[in-house]
Each structure stands twice: as C-alpha cells, then as structure tokens.
Design an enzyme around this catalytic site. Structure first.
Site, PDB file in Angstrom:
ATOM      1  CB  SER A 236       0.996  -3.516   4.784  1.00 44.65           C
ATOM      2  OG  SER A 236      -0.290  -3.418   4.180  1.00 44.65           O
TER       3      SER A 236
ATOM      4  CG  HIS B  13      -2.610   0.433  -3.628  1.00 42.35           C
ATOM      5  ND1 HIS B  13      -3.450   1.267  -2.907  1.00 42.35           N
ATOM      6  CD2 HIS B  13      -1.762  -0.129  -2.710  1.00 42.35           C
ATOM      7  CE1 HIS B  13      -3.122   1.217  -1.626  1.00 42.35           C
ATOM      8  NE2 HIS B  13      -2.107   0.381  -1.477  1.00 42.35           N
TER       9      HIS B  13
ATOM     10  CB  SER C   5      -1.354   1.485   1.494  1.00 39.08           C
ATOM     11  OG  SER C   5      -2.321   0.471   1.535  1.00 39.08           O
ATOM     12  CG  PHE C   6       0.811  -0.331   6.990  1.00 40.03           C
ATOM     13  CD1 PHE C   6       0.347  -0.656   8.253  1.00 40.03           C
ATOM     14  CD2 PHE C   6       2.172  -0.103   6.803  1.00 40.03           C
ATOM     15  CE1 PHE C   6       1.239  -0.739   9.335  1.00 40.03           C
ATOM     16  CE2 PHE C   6       3.051  -0.193   7.862  1.00 40.03           C
ATOM     17  CZ  PHE C   6       2.586  -0.509   9.142  1.00 40.03           C
TER      18      PHE C   6
END
Length: 289
Positions: A41, A259, A110-111
């Site tokens: 996101s 990330h 992630s999202f």
C-alpha cells in the site's frame, strides 16, 4: 507515433461494479493452481511496481495473476467506494471468478499480506498455500515508518525519504527510482484515493487490517512467512506472531533487508516461493488417482 507501452497497464477485467487492471502471465500445468500476487500500500504502487521482478520468474513455472487492488494502480476508482478489507477481499474473489480460478496460491506483501490472510480466513477453500511477506494482519503499534508511508504528501524529496525507509540498501534508492515512484504517485486520481484511504490517526487502519487471532490459529493452510530483518515499516515481530499463531507455518528472515524482500533479495525470494509451491505440487501429484 505510438506512445510507449506502460508495463503497469495490463488486462481490464470486470470485477463487480468496476473493472480491475490485472496482469496474467504464464500457464499452469494440470492440477497446478495459479499464483495470486497482492501488492502493498505504498504511494503510487501497482501490481507491476511491486512484483515486476518476481512475476516473470514464477510465470516460467505456473500461471501468475496480479491485480491492482481498488484504490491503487490502474484499476477503476468508483465514486463513493469504501476502502475496507471487505471491499478488497470481495475484489480478490471477483478477480478469481472472472478468470476461472477456483483455487490459488496467494502471495501477499504488507497490506497485501493482511488481505491474503483475510481471504484465507473468509474463503479457505479458495486458497491452497499462503505466502505472507512483511505482512500486516495482526495487531501491532504503528511504526513511524508506516505512519510516514500512509501519510505521504507528494513531493520528490518526500518520496526519496520514503525509499530510504523501504529499502535497507542505499544502492536501491536511486534518483531515477525516486522520480519514477514520485511521478506514479501524482497520476490523476492516485493521491486522491491514497489520501482518502489512511487518514490520521493511522493506528486504526493497522487494527482494521488485523484478522481475529482465533481465526488465524484455525487456518489449515501451509504458510510461508517472509520478513526483512531491518524492516522499518512493518516490524519483524508481526511475522514472529504469525509464525506462532499459524499452525502449519515456516518463517524465513532475510538479513540486510528492509521492507522490499521481493526486490532487495529478488532471486532468493523467487526461489524460496518457487520451492514452497513446488512442494505442494509434488504432494498433490502423490495423492492424485
């Protein structure tokens, strides 16, 4: 003279009340489900921006499907739509239905990890195996990094700062990449939907993406959990929690990695996912009549 092709724009697929931009690569062998890639996101993100290195590698072995989730990329942005987990889960199911996919292996970043997790909880029969990379989906105090990502206000300087948060290696944070991601973030409609999605205070959006602990503990799916040790956006503790809660899980932690595991350790990530999915193929072949 024709305009240059934009690799982020793929196939337009009808999903409920709107059309989704969906990448569809490769072909699966009989009995081998496709892989559904769900992006994160970040500002200006799209399926292609997130998975451009992984998709062609995995597509050499099986079919790959990667949609832009509504509110991101080149999927329609219908007026009045609410950006909730219910909306995104339904879109994922609509993508699968529209493309004739009864079951998929689901890879979420992630999202997208939170969404993949919610999809497995709500429609377990539609998921064979799960891969959760730097995933949201369990409760945690929002990090300064994630707060900065979701609070992004467009400028080239701010985008450079965000790239420093995303990636561990400075070698990845080039002026060219910053310019590309900045330009992506200011395309018509992109920032408007992004800023509407995660207004402050942002801890509530972390909480809203979490699936219930009991539901996660009840998941039967084999799950590969991947995380970067130096991740400043989503803390490593979230993946440790997931590995403790999901019974049939394994955790792989990449050192010297932020990330963006799928970009910072692209070849290793693709190999890890390929091996994990091939294991399921082999098991299915043994049990087939």
């Amino acid at each position: 003279m024709n305009a240059p092709h934009n690799p982020e724009i793929a196939r337009s697929v009808r999903t409920g009340a709107f059309h989704s931009n969906v990448h569809d690569l490769g072909a699966s062998k009989p009995g081998q489900p496709p892989v559904l890639f769900i992006h994160g996101s970040g500002p200006g993100v799209s399926a292609w921006a997130n998975w451009r290195l992984a998709m062609p590698v995995i597509a050499q072995e099986r079919r790959v499907i990667a949609p832009d989730m509504v509110g991101f990329g080149y999927t329609d942005r219908p007026a009045g739509i609410t950006y909730t987990m219910d909306t995104w889960v339904q879109q994922a199911l609509d993508v699968m239905d529209a493309m004739g996919v009864a079951q998929a292996d689901v890879v979420g970043n992630s999202f997208g990890g939170a969404l993949s997790l919610a999809l497995a909880v709500r429609a377990p029969q539609r998921v064979r195996r799960l891969v959760l990379m730097g995933s949201v989906g369990v409760p945690f105090p929002i990090t300064p990094g994630l707060d900065a990502v979701w609070g992004y206000e467009p400028s080239l300087a701010t985008m450079k700062q965000l790239l420093d948060i995303f990636a561990h290696s400075r070698a990845l944070v080039t002026d060219e990449l910053a310019e590309l991601r900045y330009q992506a973030s200011i395309r018509p409609g992109f920032q408007e939907s992004f800023s509407a999605m995660f207004p402050a205070p942002r801890q509530r959006w972390v909480d809203a993406m979490a699936s219930p602990e009991a539901a996660i503990r009840a998941l039967p799916h084999e799950t590969l959990i991947v995380h970067g040790r130096e991740d400043k956006v989503i803390p490593l503790q979230t993946s440790l929690t997931l590995s403790q809660w999901i019974p049939n899980s394994q955790l792989h932690v990449f050192g010297h990695c932020g990330h963006w595991t799928q970009i910072e350790h692209a070849a290793r990530f693709a190999q890890l996912v390929s091996n994990f999915l091939a294991e399921a193929d082999a098991q299915s072949a043994k049990t087939s009549p």
